[in-house]
Design a protein around this motif. Structure first.
Motif, PDB file in Angstrom:
ATOM      1  N   ARG A 162      38.150  51.691  42.158  1.00  0.00           N
ATOM      2  CA  ARG A 162      38.313  52.372  41.047  1.00  0.00           C
ATOM      3  C   ARG A 162      38.247  53.843  41.261  1.00  0.00           C
ATOM      4  O   ARG A 162      38.961  54.734  40.743  1.00  0.00           O
ATOM      5  CB  ARG A 162      37.544  52.101  39.807  1.00  0.00           C
ATOM      6  N   ARG A 205      42.358  48.763  51.554  1.00  0.00           N
ATOM      7  CA  ARG A 205      41.458  47.609  51.775  1.00  0.00           C
ATOM      8  C   ARG A 205      40.675  47.702  53.009  1.00  0.00           C
ATOM      9  O   ARG A 205      39.451  47.446  53.030  1.00  0.00           O
ATOM     10  CB  ARG A 205      42.262  46.147  51.773  1.00  0.00           C
ATOM     11  N   ARG A 248      36.410  40.867  44.630  1.00  0.00           N
ATOM     12  CA  ARG A 248      37.482  39.451  44.494  1.00  0.00           C
ATOM     13  C   ARG A 248      37.614  38.790  45.962  1.00  0.00           C
ATOM     14  O   ARG A 248      37.844  37.789  46.150  1.00  0.00           O
ATOM     15  CB  ARG A 248      38.840  40.359  44.591  1.00  0.00           C
ATOM     16  N   ASP A 249      37.083  39.604  47.049  1.00  0.00           N
ATOM     17  CA  ASP A 249      37.407  39.036  48.430  1.00  0.00           C
ATOM     18  C   ASP A 249      36.218  38.974  49.208  1.00  0.00           C
ATOM     19  O   ASP A 249      36.198  39.189  50.574  1.00  0.00           O
ATOM     20  CB  ASP A 249      38.309  39.861  49.233  1.00  0.00           C
ATOM     21  N   ARG A 257      46.002  41.683  35.124  1.00  0.00           N
ATOM     22  CA  ARG A 257      45.433  42.269  36.395  1.00  0.00           C
ATOM     23  C   ARG A 257      44.869  40.890  37.158  1.00  0.00           C
ATOM     24  O   ARG A 257      44.868  41.039  38.448  1.00  0.00           O
ATOM     25  CB  ARG A 257      43.903  42.744  35.949  1.00  0.00           C
ATOM     26  N   ASP A 306      45.904  40.548  41.072  1.00  0.00           N
ATOM     27  CA  ASP A 306      44.761  40.413  42.145  1.00  0.00           C
ATOM     28  C   ASP A 306      44.725  39.026  42.919  1.00  0.00           C
ATOM     29  O   ASP A 306      44.573  39.061  44.081  1.00  0.00           O
ATOM     30  CB  ASP A 306      43.253  40.519  41.522  1.00  0.00           C
ATOM     31  N   ARG A 340      48.644  39.085  45.241  1.00  0.00           N
ATOM     32  CA  ARG A 340      48.836  39.970  46.149  1.00  0.00           C
ATOM     33  C   ARG A 340      48.743  39.378  47.671  1.00  0.00           C
ATOM     34  O   ARG A 340      48.095  38.355  47.901  1.00  0.00           O
ATOM     35  CB  ARG A 340      48.003  41.331  46.053  1.00  0.00           C
TER      36      ARG A 340
END
Ligand code: DC
Length: 224
Positions: free
Chosen positions: A39, A108, A129-130, A179, A183, A186
């Motif tokens: 963000r 990333r 998320r990962d 979103r 997410d 991708r």
């Protein structure tokens, strides 16, 4: 006492941040909100008038950016180029553009590098998320937090209204679904449950119940 790594992943508005923060407090661990890092960069891209879809321009801006998570009075604050942007990064514009920015490989790589560096000693709760799949696949405890779309949208609506923003419920539902789609579809490190993660459905749980569930699991690992 053993200091473990706790990874919390899951879709948008599933309650990860609130839970991770309280789990970290109970265990006296550091809370690392990885979404806040994406963000922060997104905020800079928008502020500088760069098109979020322009990968080359985003990477160029990234090279001249410094993102730090700094603990102040028991709260993690997000600093961008040495300025506190903790509030700015929660805006709707940032929320709508962050999935594009976080889909770039170079972005990333830089964020994951920082995340691994701050968690290598253990004693951390990372949320994102990962985390369990890519950032720290060796984390001792992995939680995949989910909740029904209604619960999530209501939570997000309440959170926004507390800031004086009154947004239409259906608009929030659409934003969350869009979103999550971006997410999880991708190419680079999509949102995905790690094979060894425990699924925690928070639809009908109070925050206290969520926190206690994770802390109990963590203590079982720490004390063994
Ligand atoms: O958790 P959040 O809503 O603050 O995250 C904002 C966005 O950042 C999310 O839509 C996708 C991205 N993100 C990511 O790609 N990987 C992470 N580990 C954390 C967040």
């Amino acid at each position: 006492m053993k200091k473990i790594i706790i990874a919390i992943d899951g879709p948008a508005a599933a309650g990860k941040s609130t839970t991770a923060k309280l789990v970290a407090e109970k265990l006296n661990y550091l809370h690392i909100d990885t979404g806040a890092m994406y963000r922060a960069l997104t905020y800079k891209i928008l502020r500088e008038g760069i098109d979020p879809e322009n990968e080359t321009a985003v990477i160029e801006a990234l090279k001249n950016s410094k993102v730090d998570l700094i603990k102040e009075e028991n709260r993690i604050k997000v600093f961008l180029d040495n300025k506190d942007v903790s509030e700015n990064i929660r805006s709707i514009d940032v929320t709508n553009a962050v999935s594009a920015i976080s889909s770039y490989k170079k972005v990333r790589e830089m964020m994951v590098d920082i995340q691994r560096r701050i968690s290598k000693e253990g004693g951390v709760v990372l949320e994102g998320r990962d985390i369990g799949t890519v950032v720290v696949p060796n984390a001792e405890l992995k939680i995949f937090m989910i909740a029904g779309i209604e619960t999530r949208a209501k939570r997000r609506q309440k959170e926004l209204s507390e800031k004086g923003l009154f947004i239409d419920y259906n608009k929030i539902v659409n934003e969350i679904i869009e979103r999550d789609n971006k997410d999880s579809k991708r190419k680079e490190s999509p949102l995905r449950k790690a094979d060894d993660a425990i699924v925690l459905d928070t639809s009908n749980l109070s925050i206290e119940q969520q926190v206690n569930f994770i802390v109990k699991k963590a203590l079982e690992i720490i004390e063994n």
